[in-house]
Design a protein around this motif. Structure first.
Motif, PDB file in Angstrom:
ATOM      1  N   GLN A   1       1.062  -1.134   0.010  1.00 33.29           N
ATOM      2  CA  GLN A   1       0.221   0.034  -0.175  1.00 33.29           C
ATOM      3  C   GLN A   1       0.778   1.459  -0.355  1.00 33.29           C
ATOM      4  OE1 GLN A   1      -3.084   0.013   3.189  1.00 33.29           O
ATOM      5  NE2 GLN A   1      -4.429  -0.427   1.709  1.00 33.29           N
ATOM      6  N   ARG A   2       0.287   2.465  -0.759  1.00 33.74           N
ATOM      7  CA  ARG A   2       1.018   3.381  -0.941  1.00 33.74           C
ATOM      8  C   ARG A   2       1.028   4.260   0.046  1.00 33.74           C
ATOM      9  NH1 ARG A   2      -0.909   4.461  -6.432  1.00 33.74           N
ATOM     10  NH2 ARG A   2       0.741   3.671  -7.639  1.00 33.74           N
TER      11      ARG A   2
ATOM     12  N   ASP B   1       5.646  11.044  -2.088  1.00 36.43           N
ATOM     13  CA  ASP B   1       5.154   9.499  -1.757  1.00 36.43           C
ATOM     14  C   ASP B   1       6.380   8.982  -0.982  1.00 36.43           C
ATOM     15  OD1 ASP B   1       5.262   6.912  -2.035  1.00 36.43           O
ATOM     16  OD2 ASP B   1       4.771   6.766  -4.108  1.00 36.43           O
TER      17      ASP B   1
ATOM     18  N   ASN C   1      -3.659   7.113  -0.595  1.00 39.11           N
ATOM     19  CA  ASN C   1      -3.269   7.566  -2.201  1.00 39.11           C
ATOM     20  C   ASN C   1      -4.057   9.067  -2.254  1.00 39.11           C
ATOM     21  OD1 ASN C   1      -6.496   8.670  -2.389  1.00 39.11           O
ATOM     22  ND2 ASN C   1      -6.788   5.680  -2.452  1.00 39.11           N
TER      23      ASN C   1
ATOM     24  N   SER D   1     -13.379   7.765 -12.817  1.00 37.22           N
ATOM     25  CA  SER D   1     -12.972   8.641 -11.364  1.00 37.22           C
ATOM     26  C   SER D   1     -13.950   8.401 -10.183  1.00 37.22           C
ATOM     27  CB  SER D   1     -12.060   9.847 -11.053  1.00 37.22           C
ATOM     28  OG  SER D   1     -10.994   9.513 -12.897  1.00 37.22           O
TER      29      SER D   1
ATOM     30  N   GLY E   1     -13.940   5.389  -8.344  1.00 34.37           N
ATOM     31  CA  GLY E   1     -13.180   4.771  -8.250  1.00 34.37           C
ATOM     32  C   GLY E   1     -13.237   5.555  -6.719  1.00 34.37           C
ATOM     33  N   TYR E   2     -13.986   7.166  -6.864  1.00 38.53           N
ATOM     34  CA  TYR E   2     -13.381   8.022  -5.314  1.00 38.53           C
ATOM     35  C   TYR E   2     -15.023   7.261  -4.244  1.00 38.53           C
ATOM     36  CZ  TYR E   2     -10.850  10.623  -8.159  1.00 38.53           C
ATOM     37  OH  TYR E   2      -9.728  11.789  -9.228  1.00 38.53           O
TER      38      TYR E   2
ATOM     39  N   ILE F   1     -10.898   4.958  -4.052  1.00 37.08           N
ATOM     40  CA  ILE F   1      -9.652   4.206  -4.940  1.00 37.08           C
ATOM     41  C   ILE F   1      -9.137   5.220  -5.755  1.00 37.08           C
ATOM     42  CG2 ILE F   1      -9.082   2.396  -6.919  1.00 37.08           C
ATOM     43  CD1 ILE F   1     -11.543   0.894  -5.378  1.00 37.08           C
ATOM     44  N   ASP F   2      -8.089   5.503  -5.635  1.00 31.54           N
ATOM     45  CA  ASP F   2      -7.463   6.280  -6.463  1.00 31.54           C
ATOM     46  C   ASP F   2      -5.392   6.123  -6.618  1.00 31.54           C
ATOM     47  OD1 ASP F   2      -6.231   8.573  -8.125  1.00 31.54           O
ATOM     48  OD2 ASP F   2      -6.073  10.115  -6.124  1.00 31.54           O
ATOM     49  N   GLU F   3      -5.754   5.190  -8.453  1.00 29.54           N
ATOM     50  CA  GLU F   3      -4.740   5.182  -8.847  1.00 29.54           C
ATOM     51  C   GLU F   3      -3.225   5.290  -8.820  1.00 29.54           C
ATOM     52  OE1 GLU F   3      -3.877   1.910  -8.014  1.00 29.54           O
ATOM     53  OE2 GLU F   3      -6.320   1.585  -7.736  1.00 29.54           O
ATOM     54  N   ARG F   4      -3.238   7.164  -9.242  1.00 35.42           N
ATOM     55  CA  ARG F   4      -3.266   8.077  -9.836  1.00 35.42           C
ATOM     56  C   ARG F   4      -1.193   7.748  -9.028  1.00 35.42           C
ATOM     57  NH1 ARG F   4      -4.731  13.600  -9.285  1.00 35.42           N
ATOM     58  NH2 ARG F   4      -5.916  12.340  -7.201  1.00 35.42           N
ATOM     59  N   GLU F   5      -0.513   7.869  -9.695  1.00 32.33           N
ATOM     60  CA  GLU F   5       0.986   8.034  -8.608  1.00 32.33           C
ATOM     61  C   GLU F   5       1.289   9.341  -8.674  1.00 32.33           C
ATOM     62  OE1 GLU F   5       3.789   5.314 -10.309  1.00 32.33           O
ATOM     63  OE2 GLU F   5       3.048   3.644 -10.593  1.00 32.33           O
TER      64      GLU F   5
END
Length: 356
Positions: A3-4, A109, A142, A218, A221-222, A226-230
């Motif tokens: 997990q980030r 990050d 995220n 988006s 996901g929100y 969920i937000d997969e943006r790096e």
């Protein structure tokens, strides 16, 4: 995939706070950075002005009407940019993965650290010590959640949304607080009966796309956190590392050796996972006065085993002089990969003075 850990740092009323810092007569008074004229616009308002309804992008005429005592201050962008560079330099001490959004906010990050909340608290304290300004920090898994969290307890706030609280938190969130949902979109959602994250979650992805176009993906996901943006700093990674900030500063070398062992294990796992080849081992120590030193050793061949990393890192720690100070953070990095720096083969030690 692990997990980030994402931090969003947002300076508090940045331009106005810089002016209040530099001009004591403005402190505690409602000020607006901008042009006081018929066609003027507020760039930033101090927190003393905000209860009157004064905010950025508001016309100067209306701002003055709402707050007759409002003081207009001309913008000094050269000063704001210089302070922003100071702040970004601080970010760089904690991670390479920094994505600035503007002069006064950025995503970081810090997945390599043990506690993102402790690091965020450390960054806030470091910014205050270095610039005299306060920042708010949001921490989560995220970018979307971290950005929401940074606005939650402003000014000078710190708010963490841990994984186990995401579903509950998102469910109760007004749709206006979600990333990318502005006033017009929120009004449309309200007309459709969507007022909270829980309402949004009742809609399937196809229906959201039908109503809101590609943004519907988006929003789907929100509603689920969920937000997969790096975090994208647009730089080639030249090192891998990990670090930990202590709840209490210490000069106990045995404790530091144990803490280094835990950090080293994380570094080695990341080196193996990314198949990273680096010749230089760097130990970072941050002191209780926020000064830091590094000790580094460059090998003739890339670090090829956990034992090599253990031996070199412990040698560096043993050689470090604390200058009578306690340690608040310890970090370890493997860098200087042959691909990034083919000529770097020499032995190097960096003997910085924490008092300078």
């Amino acid at each position: 995939m692990s997990q980030r850990k994402i931090i969003h740092i947002d300076m508090d009323a940045f331009y106005a706070s810089v002016e209040q810092r530099d001009r004591p007569e403005y402190r505690g008074r409602p000020i607006a950075v901008g042009y006081d004229g018929p066609r003027g616009v507020v760039a930033t308002a101090s927190y003393e002005a905000r209860p009157y309804g004064v905010h950025s992008a508001l016309s100067s005429v209306l701002a003055k009407r709402l707050c007759p005592e409002l003081i207009f201050v001309p913008a000094r962008f050269d000063v704001y940019k210089a302070v922003s560079r100071q702040i970004r330099a601080i970010f760089g001490e904690y991670t390479e993965l920094v994505e600035p959004l503007s002069l006064d906010e950025a995503f970081l990050d810090v997945s390599h650290v043990r506690s993102a909340t402790l690091v965020a608290r450390e960054i806030k304290a470091h910014i205050l010590a270095e610039t005299g300004l306060t920042a708010s920090a949001g921490i989560s898994v995220n970018k979307m959640l971290a950005k929401i969290a940074s606005d939650y307890r402003k000014p000078d706030g710190l708010f963490t949304i841990p994984p186990e609280r995401i579903e509950e938190f998102v469910a109760g969130l007004p749709v206006e607080r979600f990333f990318g949902i502005g006033e017009v979109t929120a009004e449309k959602m309200h007309r459709l009966g969507i007022r909270t994250g829980a309402d949004l979650r009742l809609w399937n992805e196809a229906a959201l796309v039908q109503q809101f176009g590609k943004a519907g993906h988006s929003y789907y996901g929100y509603a689920r956190g969920i937000d997969e943006r790096e975090v994208t700093p647009n730089r080639v990674r030249k090192s891998l590392g990990a670090e930990t900030t202590f709840a209490e500063d210490t000069d106990d070398r045995e404790r530091l050796r144990l803490e280094l062992s835990a950090v080293r294990e994380e570094v080695w796992n990341r080196v193996m996972r990314h198949e990273f080849r680096g010749k230089t081992v760097v130990l970072k120590l941050k002191f209780d006065n926020f000064r830091q030193i590094t000790r580094s050793k460059t090998l003739f061949t890339p670090v090829d085993s956990a034992e090599t990393l253990r031996r070199v890192s412990e040698e560096l720690l043993a050689a470090a002089d604390f200058h009578g100070r306690k340690i608040r953070l310890i970090g370890l990095t493997v860098g200087n990969s042959p691909e990034a720096c083919p000529e770097c083969v020499q032995l190097r030690f960096d003997f910085g003075n924490p008092e300078t």
